[in-house]
Design an enzyme around this catalytic site. Structure first.
Site, PDB file in Angstrom:
ATOM      1  N   LYS A   1       0.822  -1.210   0.000  1.00  0.00           N
ATOM      2  CA  LYS A   1       0.000   0.000   0.000  1.00  0.00           C
ATOM      3  C   LYS A   1       0.853   1.257   0.000  1.00  0.00           C
ATOM      4  CE  LYS A   1       0.235   1.043   4.697  1.00  0.00           C
ATOM      5  NZ  LYS A   1       1.514   0.622   5.145  1.00  0.00           N
TER       6      LYS A   1
ATOM      7  N   THR B   1      -3.648   5.206   4.753  1.00  0.00           N
ATOM      8  CA  THR B   1      -2.373   5.731   4.279  1.00  0.00           C
ATOM      9  C   THR B   1      -2.551   6.700   3.112  1.00  0.00           C
ATOM     10  OG1 THR B   1      -1.360   3.659   4.973  1.00  0.00           O
ATOM     11  CG2 THR B   1      -0.061   5.040   3.539  1.00  0.00           C
TER      12      THR B   1
END
Length: 149
Positions: free
Chosen positions: A6, A63
């Protein structure tokens, strides 16, 4: 895998924000990014369903959407002209090295992964932000789903 992979996508999210695109564009990117995560996870021998959990989609959303994310801030700083080397002097940015690994695996597995590849190319200054936008937005439309199991 989702927890590591990610990070380059969050760099891409920061790039989108720095280029002046809005939340709708960012949401579209994160949605497509989760698809790329599932593809890469499956190709690497993982269970793609894990990407739908907290370590995948949850971590990806946090994130990508958080201004506290080092990776997201890195993408913003890169688009403002700072070098990778200068950014890494200030903080650890996991997405820089991880994007290289993701693209190597994509090549080995014959995967397109256009978001990973654009982030990789932008980080390594192989394309301009304008070229990345044209590349991603110029892709032909196709089905959003694919059976993994």
């Amino acid at each position: 895998l989702g927890g590591a992979l990610k990070n380059p996508l969050a760099v891409g999210a920061g790039m989108i924000e720095a280029m002046g695109f809005g939340t709708n564009t960012l949401a579209a990117m994160v949605t497509r990014a989760s698809h790329e995560l599932r593809q890469l996870c499956s190709a690497m021998g993982g269970d793609p369903r894990t990407v739908d959990g907290l370590s995948g989609a949850g971590d990806l959303m946090l994130t990508c959407f958080s201004s506290q994310s080092r990776n997201q801030r890195c993408g913003q700083r890169l688009m403002k002209g700072e070098s990778v080397e200068d950014i890494q002097k200030d903080c650890t940015v996991e997405g820089i090295a991880t994007v290289d690994v993701a693209v190597i695996y994509a090549d080995m597995c014959g995967l397109e992964l256009p978001i990973f590849r654009c982030v990789h190319a932008l980080i390594h200054k192989k394309i301009t932000p304008e070229e990345a936008v044209l590349d991603l937005m110029g892709r032909r439309s196709r089905t959003e789903t694919k059976k993994f199991l």
